[in-house]
Design a protein around this motif. Structure first.
Motif, mmCIF file in Angstrom:
data_model
loop_
_atom_site.group_PDB
_atom_site.id
_atom_site.type_symbol
_atom_site.label_atom_id
_atom_site.label_comp_id
_atom_site.label_asym_id
_atom_site.label_seq_id
_atom_site.Cartn_x
_atom_site.Cartn_y
_atom_site.Cartn_z
ATOM 1 N N ARG A 63 -0.227 -6.424 -5.400
ATOM 2 C CA ARG A 63 0.463 -7.718 -5.486
ATOM 3 C C ARG A 63 0.491 -8.221 -6.930
ATOM 4 N NH1 ARG A 63 -2.508 -8.872 -0.700
ATOM 5 N NH2 ARG A 63 -3.977 -10.106 -1.946
ATOM 6 N N ASP A 64 -0.598 -7.999 -7.650
ATOM 7 C CA ASP A 64 -0.636 -8.406 -9.062
ATOM 8 C C ASP A 64 0.376 -7.628 -9.893
ATOM 9 O OD1 ASP A 64 -2.655 -10.134 -8.400
ATOM 10 O OD2 ASP A 64 -4.281 -8.825 -9.092
ATOM 11 N N ALA A 65 0.701 -6.405 -9.433
ATOM 12 C CA ALA A 65 1.683 -5.585 -10.152
ATOM 13 C C ALA A 65 3.118 -5.996 -9.845
ATOM 14 C CB ALA A 65 1.476 -4.112 -9.807
ATOM 15 N N GLY A 66 3.296 -6.987 -8.952
ATOM 16 C CA GLY A 66 4.639 -7.494 -8.678
ATOM 17 C C GLY A 66 5.170 -7.199 -7.299
ATOM 18 N N LEU A 67 4.387 -6.514 -6.462
ATOM 19 C CA LEU A 67 4.843 -6.206 -5.113
ATOM 20 C C LEU A 67 4.558 -7.378 -4.182
ATOM 21 C CD1 LEU A 67 3.686 -2.487 -4.655
ATOM 22 C CD2 LEU A 67 5.969 -3.326 -5.194
ATOM 23 N N LYS A 68 5.467 -7.602 -3.228
ATOM 24 C CA LYS A 68 5.260 -8.641 -2.233
ATOM 25 C C LYS A 68 4.298 -8.150 -1.155
ATOM 26 C CE LYS A 68 9.822 -10.696 -2.959
ATOM 27 N NZ LYS A 68 11.108 -11.077 -2.331
ATOM 28 N N GLU A 69 3.899 -9.075 -0.275
ATOM 29 C CA GLU A 69 2.902 -8.740 0.741
ATOM 30 C C GLU A 69 3.369 -7.606 1.643
ATOM 31 O OE1 GLU A 69 -0.602 -8.699 2.657
ATOM 32 O OE2 GLU A 69 -0.124 -9.955 0.920
ATOM 33 N N GLY A 70 4.627 -7.643 2.062
ATOM 34 C CA GLY A 70 5.119 -6.595 2.959
ATOM 35 C C GLY A 70 5.444 -5.290 2.276
ATOM 36 N N GLN A 71 5.416 -5.258 0.937
ATOM 37 C CA GLN A 71 5.762 -4.050 0.190
ATOM 38 C C GLN A 71 4.546 -3.242 -0.241
ATOM 39 O OE1 GLN A 71 8.023 -5.780 -3.023
ATOM 40 N NE2 GLN A 71 9.950 -5.715 -1.885
ATOM 41 N N THR A 72 3.354 -3.789 -0.082
ATOM 42 C CA THR A 72 2.152 -3.058 -0.480
ATOM 43 C C THR A 72 1.961 -1.831 0.399
ATOM 44 O OG1 THR A 72 0.794 -4.451 0.970
ATOM 45 C CG2 THR A 72 1.027 -5.136 -1.332
ATOM 46 N N LYS A 73 1.384 -0.792 -0.185
ATOM 47 C CA LYS A 73 1.192 0.476 0.523
ATOM 48 C C LYS A 73 -0.296 0.759 0.710
ATOM 49 C CE LYS A 73 5.445 2.382 -1.411
ATOM 50 N NZ LYS A 73 6.063 3.450 -2.233
ATOM 51 N N LYS A 74 -0.603 1.494 1.765
ATOM 52 C CA LYS A 74 -1.986 1.879 2.016
ATOM 53 C C LYS A 74 -2.100 3.397 1.993
ATOM 54 C CE LYS A 74 -1.312 1.533 7.031
ATOM 55 N NZ LYS A 74 -1.783 0.891 8.265
ATOM 56 N N LEU A 75 -3.315 3.871 1.845
ATOM 57 C CA LEU A 75 -3.550 5.301 1.759
ATOM 58 C C LEU A 75 -3.392 5.962 3.116
ATOM 59 C CD1 LEU A 75 -6.616 5.361 -0.656
ATOM 60 C CD2 LEU A 75 -4.238 5.847 -1.191
ATOM 61 N N ILE A 76 -3.101 7.244 3.102
ATOM 62 C CA ILE A 76 -2.871 8.023 4.325
ATOM 63 C C ILE A 76 -3.963 9.081 4.433
ATOM 64 C CG2 ILE A 76 -1.269 9.566 5.524
ATOM 65 C CD1 ILE A 76 0.993 8.208 3.956
ATOM 66 N N LEU A 77 -4.578 9.177 5.582
ATOM 67 C CA LEU A 77 -5.584 10.216 5.841
ATOM 68 C C LEU A 77 -4.948 11.324 6.652
ATOM 69 C CD1 LEU A 77 -8.557 11.064 5.529
ATOM 70 C CD2 LEU A 77 -9.014 9.912 7.708
ATOM 71 N N ASP A 78 -5.155 12.554 6.227
ATOM 72 C CA ASP A 78 -4.477 13.676 6.881
ATOM 73 C C ASP A 78 -5.127 14.056 8.193
ATOM 74 O OD1 ASP A 78 -6.800 14.664 5.776
ATOM 75 O OD2 ASP A 78 -5.955 16.608 5.268
ATOM 76 N N VAL A 79 -4.361 14.785 9.001
ATOM 77 C CA VAL A 79 -4.826 15.357 10.264
ATOM 78 C C VAL A 79 -4.847 16.872 10.081
ATOM 79 C CG1 VAL A 79 -4.386 15.576 12.734
ATOM 80 C CG2 VAL A 79 -3.806 13.463 11.552
#
Length: 673
Positions: free
Chosen positions: A371-387
């Motif tokens: 968010r500090d980098a300029g992304l809105k709340e709905g645009q933030t991304k989270k990490l993905i754990l593989d299967v």
């Protein structure tokens, strides 16, 4: 000077100014000029506060009356009088909620027939359009209103049936439990939308679902019977909620030159999964659905040994196609496991992802930094754990990690309990690994559809994949060794791909590819020979039967020695050979003409292209319609199990296997409409 008396309802929303030529809006405190009338005020309300426009029109008294409108108002006034006399009953108090005419239109019609309000030009235009639209429609009388009420309140009413059917479709398409109709929120919604509608019980909807299944399954069985050929896909799945095993079956065929896919359902397995039991269960399913094994052009499954034995016993070796997506999964998964350096780097990424996912504070910090980098709340991304069972999930994990690597590094440096961050050289190696395996992910997506032709893409895609591997030149040692391992795996699993008859024939008969991707001369010759023989046999079937020699038809009364008998035999054989040569040349010329013509654009639909070429290559057309509808992967059955998992939830864990199968079938049919 005393203020003028407020005559118009518009003044309920405005405050007069000191000079009587200005007014202030009570909603937005904007000052407007009145100029002695309310046109500006009404225009402001319409543009800025449109939610009260209809209220103003309804409350506004008529200023002018036309003689022609007096007569048209009489039926409406008599209807209103009749309604007011009937207001003592509960049903009539809800009349306005069930009138099958837009209430806004009726209000506007009444307003327009009463007179003009001196509105702005925009509002006047709106009223005029509404008036013109209503001229062709008469205001309903009391009898029609009560008829509408009965249509909703009676279980045999037309509107009641339509609403019930819509609720049933909502349950089937959105995977909702039947108990949703008993929920307070749903009942409140229906009471607000259709107050007079009485919601049936969950048992009623279950019965309606069963009836719908019986009707639609009978129709689908007719489609299966009329299909010339079809492709079958099945897989075995264990449902964890109920700890039950199911076999899911889908069928794919052409229906009026359109690819059609259908779910036969998921069928519970009650015994140990031996080849004999699975075969017996499949036979029961095929018999119930009128599926003939003779019409099956291909059966697509995974590489499980039990499933493969069932395929060989039921369909034969030539009709078996191993799921191409599963093969690609093994092609990448094995090299990633064998390459020590690559597996170590990926293992470090996996530990970092686990750490951030387990820590609420770290996850919050990851979102905050984005968010500090300029992304809105709905645009933030989270990490993905593989299967571990899906290699492409490993690709997505690495890709997302590299996308957020700078942010992740800042988070890990501030935490003493965090796993070690990757070095710059490891990150550079990871980028090359992503570039190396990305084509496999794109290939998997391309080949996993079932609404378009996929079987003919297998050989071309593998050929393109090999070219991309050869052209890629990594610099890090780990990426170089991984590339070598992947190339070995590609040769091992795809080197004999052109010898698979179903894949080779589909590719050769696809106007987009034809024979341009064939590298093996032997496989190419087999395809040519098979196609020419098939075309020749089709042409022979279309020819009239040959008439026998007149001398052979005649019955000789006495035996005679014919000195020219040997000559006659030679002549007959010579003519027969010439006919066969002519047929062979004709068959070869049809396929030769097809192959010699330019290939069509890659984005074209081969089924549609063949429809246009049907008259030019009639025999090849029939052959193409037999092989092109084959599906290259068993992904449709995987999707089927995903949908089954969405239906069986904790709130629905007692759902019978038979009803689960019915719901999945109905969902597939209704979704494809």
């Amino acid at each position: 000077m005393p203020k003028n008396k407020k005559k118009s309802a518009i003044w309920n929303y405005f405050k007069r100014g000191d000079n009587d030529k200005e007014a202030t809006c009570k909603f937005c405190n904007k000052n407007l000029k009145t100029s002695g009338n309310t046109t500006n005020l009404r225009g402001h309300i319409e543009k800025k506060h449109s939610d009260v426009v209809q209220e103003l029109i309804t409350e506004e008294p008529s200023q002018k009356k036309l003689k022609s409108n007096d007569e048209t108002n009489k039926p409406a006034q008599s209807s209103q009088a009749a309604i007011s006399n009937a207001e003592s009953t509960d049903a009539v108090t809800l009349l306005t909620s069930v009138i099958d005419v837009d209430s806004t239109d009726i209000v506007n019609k009444g307003a327009s027939t009463s007179g003009s309000f001196g509105c702005s030009s925009t509002v006047t235009s709106m009223c005029s359009n509404t008036e013109a639209k209503q001229r062709s429609r008469q205001q309903p009388n009391v009898g029609e209103l009560f008829s509408n009420i009965k249509s909703i309140t009676s279980t045999e009413g037309t509107k009641h049936k339509k609403i019930t059917e819509a609720i049933l479709n909502f349950i089937i398409l959105d995977h909702k439990a039947f108990s949703v109709v008993e929920g307070k929120g749903f009942q409140q919604l229906m009471k607000e939308v259709v107050p007079l509608y009485k919601i049936p019980s969950r048992e009623t909807f279950k019965k309606r679902a069963d009836d719908k299944y019986e009707a639609m399954s009978d129709v689908f069985k007719k489609y299966i019977k009329s299909a010339e050929y079809y492709c079958l896909i099945y897989d075995i799945w264990t449902e964890k909620m109920q700890n039950k095993s199911f076999v899911g079956v889908t069928i794919h065929f052409l229906e009026k030159s359109k690819l059609t896919s259908g779910t036969l359902g998921v069928f519970e397995l009650f015994e140990r999964h031996t080849a004999e039991y699975v075969q017996r269960r499949l036979t029961e399913i095929f018999t119930d659905w009128c599926v003939s094994t003779d019409k099956v052009t291909a059966v697509v499954t995974d590489n499980d040994s039990t499933v493969m034995k069932v395929n060989r016993d039921m369909f034969g070796e030539k009709k078996i196609i191993a799921c191409f997506a599963h093969t690609v999964n093994l092609t990448i998964d094995n090299p990633l496991t064998r390459s020590e350096t690559a597996s170590q780097i990926i293992g470090k990424v996996r530990e970092i992802v686990k750490f951030i996912k387990r820590s609420v504070n770290a996850s919050d910090e990851l979102r905050k930094k984005q968010r500090d980098a300029g992304l809105k709340e709905g645009q933030t991304k989270k990490l993905i754990l593989d299967v571990r069972t899906r290699w492409n999930s490993t690709f997505y994990m690495i890709e997302r990690f590299l996308e957020l690597v700078s942010t992740i590094g800042a988070i890990l440096l501030c935490r003493s309990d965090a796993p070690p961050m990757l070095t710059s050289s490891e990150i550079g190696c990871l980028r090359e690994i992503v570039q190396l395996i990305q084509p496999f992910e794109r290939l998997t997506k391309e080949i996993s559809g079932h609404n378009y032709v996929t079987v003919s893409k297998v050989i071309p895609l593998v050929s393109c994949l090999r070219g991309m591997l050869e052209n890629f030149s990594p610099t890090f040692e780990a990426a170089i060794s991984l590339k070598i391992e992947i190339q070995k795996e590609v040769i091992k699993r795809f080197d004999k791909l052109e010898h698979c008859s179903s894949l080779a024939l589909a590719t050769a008969l696809d106007p987009r590819f034809k024979l341009i991707y064939f590298k093996d001369a032997t496989a190419k010759a087999k395809v040519l020979n098979y196609v020419n023989n098939c075309v020749k046999n089709m042409q022979t079937m279309l020819l009239p039967p040959e008439s026998s020699d007149e001398s052979e038809k005649e019955e000789k009364t006495e035996r005679e020695i014919d000195i020219w008998s040997y000559h006659k035999q030679l002549t007959h054989d010579n003519m027969k050979n010439k006919t066969m040569d002519r047929d062979n040349r004709k068959a070869e010329s049809e396929f030769h003409m097809f192959v010699s013509s330019p290939v069509t654009p890659i984005k074209g639909d081969p089924i549609e292209i063949w429809d246009d070429m049907q008259t030019v290559f009639p025999c090849l057309y029939k052959l193409a319609m037999k092989h092109l509808p084959i599906v290259a992967t068993s992904v449709p059955s995987e999707r089927l199990f995903s949908e089954a998992g969405a239906i069986i939830t904790r709130e629905r864990n007692r759902l019978l296997g038979s009803r689960l199968s019915k719901l999945l079938f109905l969902n597939s049919v209704m979704r494809n409409k």
